[in-house]
Design an enzyme around this catalytic site. Structure first.
Site, PDB file in Angstrom:
ATOM      1  N   HIS A 126      12.453  -2.483   2.958  1.00  0.00           N
ATOM      2  CA  HIS A 126      11.915  -1.178   3.363  1.00  0.00           C
ATOM      3  C   HIS A 126      12.818  -0.097   2.811  1.00  0.00           C
ATOM      4  O   HIS A 126      14.046  -0.199   2.903  1.00  0.00           O
ATOM      5  CB  HIS A 126      11.823  -1.064   4.884  1.00  0.00           C
ATOM      6  CG  HIS A 126      10.963  -2.117   5.479  1.00  0.00           C
ATOM      7  ND1 HIS A 126       9.591  -2.063   5.430  1.00  0.00           N
ATOM      8  CD2 HIS A 126      11.285  -3.279   6.085  1.00  0.00           C
ATOM      9  CE1 HIS A 126       9.104  -3.150   5.998  1.00  0.00           C
ATOM     10  NE2 HIS A 126      10.115  -3.906   6.400  1.00  0.00           N
ATOM     11  N   ILE A 127      12.228   0.925   2.259  1.00  0.00           N
ATOM     12  CA  ILE A 127      12.978   2.039   1.692  1.00  0.00           C
ATOM     13  C   ILE A 127      13.602   2.865   2.808  1.00  0.00           C
ATOM     14  O   ILE A 127      14.776   3.221   2.760  1.00  0.00           O
ATOM     15  CB  ILE A 127      12.057   2.897   0.803  1.00  0.00           C
ATOM     16  CG1 ILE A 127      11.575   2.059  -0.393  1.00  0.00           C
ATOM     17  CG2 ILE A 127      12.749   4.171   0.364  1.00  0.00           C
ATOM     18  CD1 ILE A 127      10.428   2.671  -1.175  1.00  0.00           C
ATOM     19  N   SER A 128      12.820   3.166   3.825  1.00  0.00           N
ATOM     20  CA  SER A 128      13.322   3.956   4.951  1.00  0.00           C
ATOM     21  C   SER A 128      13.870   3.027   6.034  1.00  0.00           C
ATOM     22  O   SER A 128      13.593   1.822   6.029  1.00  0.00           O
ATOM     23  CB  SER A 128      12.198   4.818   5.535  1.00  0.00           C
ATOM     24  OG  SER A 128      11.220   4.004   6.154  1.00  0.00           O
ATOM     25  N   ARG A 143       6.582   0.972  13.939  1.00  0.00           N
ATOM     26  CA  ARG A 143       7.214   0.431  12.737  1.00  0.00           C
ATOM     27  C   ARG A 143       8.412  -0.465  13.070  1.00  0.00           C
ATOM     28  O   ARG A 143       9.011  -1.049  12.186  1.00  0.00           O
ATOM     29  CB  ARG A 143       7.679   1.562  11.819  1.00  0.00           C
ATOM     30  CG  ARG A 143       6.542   2.394  11.278  1.00  0.00           C
ATOM     31  CD  ARG A 143       7.073   3.422  10.280  1.00  0.00           C
ATOM     32  NE  ARG A 143       6.079   4.429   9.988  1.00  0.00           N
ATOM     33  CZ  ARG A 143       5.142   4.330   9.057  1.00  0.00           C
ATOM     34  NH1 ARG A 143       5.060   3.246   8.325  1.00  0.00           N
ATOM     35  NH2 ARG A 143       4.287   5.305   8.857  1.00  0.00           N
ATOM     36  N   ALA A 198       2.831  -0.766   5.123  1.00  0.00           N
ATOM     37  CA  ALA A 198       2.303  -0.796   6.488  1.00  0.00           C
ATOM     38  C   ALA A 198       1.807  -2.186   6.891  1.00  0.00           C
ATOM     39  O   ALA A 198       1.769  -2.502   8.082  1.00  0.00           O
ATOM     40  CB  ALA A 198       1.180   0.224   6.641  1.00  0.00           C
ATOM     41  N   TYR A 203      10.781   9.048   1.570  1.00  0.00           N
ATOM     42  CA  TYR A 203      10.820   8.058   0.497  1.00  0.00           C
ATOM     43  C   TYR A 203      11.530   8.535  -0.771  1.00  0.00           C
ATOM     44  O   TYR A 203      11.680   7.754  -1.710  1.00  0.00           O
ATOM     45  CB  TYR A 203       9.402   7.601   0.154  1.00  0.00           C
ATOM     46  CG  TYR A 203       8.718   6.954   1.333  1.00  0.00           C
ATOM     47  CD1 TYR A 203       9.086   5.682   1.753  1.00  0.00           C
ATOM     48  CD2 TYR A 203       7.727   7.615   2.039  1.00  0.00           C
ATOM     49  CE1 TYR A 203       8.478   5.087   2.844  1.00  0.00           C
ATOM     50  CE2 TYR A 203       7.111   7.021   3.132  1.00  0.00           C
ATOM     51  CZ  TYR A 203       7.492   5.761   3.527  1.00  0.00           C
ATOM     52  OH  TYR A 203       6.892   5.179   4.617  1.00  0.00           O
ATOM     53  N   HIS A 259       3.707  -4.479   9.459  1.00  0.00           N
ATOM     54  CA  HIS A 259       3.579  -4.336  10.906  1.00  0.00           C
ATOM     55  C   HIS A 259       2.262  -4.878  11.452  1.00  0.00           C
ATOM     56  O   HIS A 259       2.062  -4.888  12.665  1.00  0.00           O
ATOM     57  CB  HIS A 259       3.730  -2.865  11.286  1.00  0.00           C
ATOM     58  CG  HIS A 259       4.854  -2.200  10.559  1.00  0.00           C
ATOM     59  ND1 HIS A 259       6.169  -2.513  10.796  1.00  0.00           N
ATOM     60  CD2 HIS A 259       4.846  -1.291   9.550  1.00  0.00           C
ATOM     61  CE1 HIS A 259       6.941  -1.797   9.984  1.00  0.00           C
ATOM     62  NE2 HIS A 259       6.156  -1.050   9.225  1.00  0.00           N
ATOM     63  N   ASN A 279       7.981  -5.540  -0.419  1.00  0.00           N
ATOM     64  CA  ASN A 279       7.815  -4.370   0.433  1.00  0.00           C
ATOM     65  C   ASN A 279       6.330  -4.302   0.736  1.00  0.00           C
ATOM     66  O   ASN A 279       5.542  -3.807  -0.070  1.00  0.00           O
ATOM     67  CB  ASN A 279       8.302  -3.093  -0.265  1.00  0.00           C
ATOM     68  CG  ASN A 279       8.251  -1.886   0.654  1.00  0.00           C
ATOM     69  OD1 ASN A 279       7.539  -1.885   1.646  1.00  0.00           O
ATOM     70  ND2 ASN A 279       9.007  -0.862   0.306  1.00  0.00           N
ATOM     71  N   ARG A 317       4.864  11.145  -2.436  1.00  0.00           N
ATOM     72  CA  ARG A 317       4.417  11.026  -1.048  1.00  0.00           C
ATOM     73  C   ARG A 317       5.609  11.124  -0.105  1.00  0.00           C
ATOM     74  O   ARG A 317       6.599  10.438  -0.275  1.00  0.00           O
ATOM     75  CB  ARG A 317       3.715   9.679  -0.912  1.00  0.00           C
ATOM     76  CG  ARG A 317       3.873   9.017   0.393  1.00  0.00           C
ATOM     77  CD  ARG A 317       3.311   7.605   0.396  1.00  0.00           C
ATOM     78  NE  ARG A 317       3.190   7.202   1.777  1.00  0.00           N
ATOM     79  CZ  ARG A 317       3.688   6.094   2.270  1.00  0.00           C
ATOM     80  NH1 ARG A 317       4.281   5.232   1.490  1.00  0.00           N
ATOM     81  NH2 ARG A 317       3.556   5.832   3.538  1.00  0.00           N
ATOM     82  N   ASP A 319       1.537 -15.715   6.935  1.00  0.00           N
ATOM     83  CA  ASP A 319       1.113 -17.076   6.611  1.00  0.00           C
ATOM     84  C   ASP A 319       1.287 -17.392   5.128  1.00  0.00           C
ATOM     85  O   ASP A 319       1.652 -18.515   4.769  1.00  0.00           O
ATOM     86  CB  ASP A 319      -0.339 -17.298   7.038  1.00  0.00           C
ATOM     87  CG  ASP A 319      -0.513 -17.385   8.546  1.00  0.00           C
ATOM     88  OD1 ASP A 319       0.501 -17.551   9.261  1.00  0.00           O
ATOM     89  OD2 ASP A 319      -1.666 -17.278   9.010  1.00  0.00           O
ATOM     90  N   ARG A 361      12.239   5.384  12.871  1.00  0.00           N
ATOM     91  CA  ARG A 361      10.929   6.020  12.740  1.00  0.00           C
ATOM     92  C   ARG A 361      10.055   5.701  13.950  1.00  0.00           C
ATOM     93  O   ARG A 361      10.546   5.295  14.992  1.00  0.00           O
ATOM     94  CB  ARG A 361      10.287   5.567  11.419  1.00  0.00           C
ATOM     95  CG  ARG A 361      11.135   6.007  10.218  1.00  0.00           C
ATOM     96  CD  ARG A 361      10.511   5.696   8.917  1.00  0.00           C
ATOM     97  NE  ARG A 361       9.227   6.391   8.780  1.00  0.00           N
ATOM     98  CZ  ARG A 361       8.325   6.083   7.865  1.00  0.00           C
ATOM     99  NH1 ARG A 361       8.548   5.097   7.013  1.00  0.00           N
ATOM    100  NH2 ARG A 361       7.197   6.741   7.788  1.00  0.00           N
ATOM    101  N   PRO A 415       0.794  -1.226   0.000  1.00  0.00           N
ATOM    102  CA  PRO A 415       0.000   0.000   0.000  1.00  0.00           C
ATOM    103  C   PRO A 415       0.827   1.276   0.000  1.00  0.00           C
ATOM    104  O   PRO A 415       1.860   1.368   0.658  1.00  0.00           O
ATOM    105  CB  PRO A 415      -0.834  -0.109   1.279  1.00  0.00           C
ATOM    106  CG  PRO A 415      -0.135  -1.094   2.135  1.00  0.00           C
ATOM    107  CD  PRO A 415       0.565  -2.027   1.204  1.00  0.00           C
ATOM    108  N   ASN A 416       0.344   2.216  -0.780  1.00  0.00           N
ATOM    109  CA  ASN A 416       0.868   3.573  -0.898  1.00  0.00           C
ATOM    110  C   ASN A 416       2.192   3.667  -1.644  1.00  0.00           C
ATOM    111  O   ASN A 416       2.673   4.765  -1.895  1.00  0.00           O
ATOM    112  CB  ASN A 416       0.970   4.255   0.472  1.00  0.00           C
ATOM    113  CG  ASN A 416      -0.371   4.350   1.143  1.00  0.00           C
ATOM    114  OD1 ASN A 416      -1.320   4.840   0.552  1.00  0.00           O
ATOM    115  ND2 ASN A 416      -0.472   3.844   2.353  1.00  0.00           N
ATOM    116  N   GLU A 469      12.294  -9.347   2.608  1.00  0.00           N
ATOM    117  CA  GLU A 469      11.522  -8.183   3.049  1.00  0.00           C
ATOM    118  C   GLU A 469      12.351  -6.924   2.816  1.00  0.00           C
ATOM    119  O   GLU A 469      13.535  -6.889   3.151  1.00  0.00           O
ATOM    120  CB  GLU A 469      11.205  -8.340   4.535  1.00  0.00           C
ATOM    121  CG  GLU A 469      10.490  -7.184   5.169  1.00  0.00           C
ATOM    122  CD  GLU A 469      10.294  -7.372   6.669  1.00  0.00           C
ATOM    123  OE1 GLU A 469      10.020  -6.362   7.336  1.00  0.00           O
ATOM    124  OE2 GLU A 469      10.414  -8.506   7.189  1.00  0.00           O
TER     125      GLU A 469
END
Length: 140
Positions: free
Chosen positions: A99-101, A110, A76, A23, A79, A73, A18, A86, A106, A10-11, A97
């Site tokens: 993550h950009i940040s 997170r 959200a 990001y 978390h 990625n 954004r 699963d 943060r 998402p996003n 997995e």
């Protein structure tokens, strides 16, 4: 040829627009083209959805031999989603997995990932280049 799929949650369709201070200012489409140029012997597929079920469906679809690795990625959902955890556990394809940040720099909510335990590795905090590091890890 190795086949790797990048799945964004998402996003992440809003990259470059954004929260650019977190990001960055580049969209994912341009970055993906650079990755494809850098790794011409790797087939890099891409999928993005803002819907949890669509992400799970895509993991199921590709997770049994249709690709050699998944770079995920989950945004959200990282978390919150036991369902994505699963799905990763259910498939045979390795998942990294991403993550950009740096999620540990943060908000505290997170700092915990629901999906890490099922992943081959975790890459966080290198901007869009986190995807390249994950790809290198899968190509080993």
């Amino acid at each position: 040829m190795n086949r790797i799929i990048i799945i964004n949650g998402p996003n992440l369709n809003l990259l470059g627009k954004r929260e650019t201070e977190i990001y960055g200012v580049h969209d994912f489409k341009g970055y993906l083209e650079k990755l494809r140029e850098r790794y011409p012997d790797v087939r890099l597929d891409f999928f993005q959805s803002n819907m949890e079920g669509a992400l799970i469906d895509k993991i199921h679809e590709v997770g049994f031999g249709k690709c050699d690795g998944i770079i995920l990625n989950a945004g959200a959902y990282t978390h919150t989603s036991i369902a994505i955890l699963d799905a990763i556990k259910a498939v045979s394809t390795p998942v990294v997995e991403v993550h950009i940040s740096n999620v540990f720099a943060r908000e505290s909510y997170r700092h915990h990932s629901m999906i890490s335990e099922a992943c081959k590795g975790v890459v966080t905090g290198f901007g869009l280049d986190s995807y390249r590091v994950a790809l290198e890890g899968l190509l080993g």
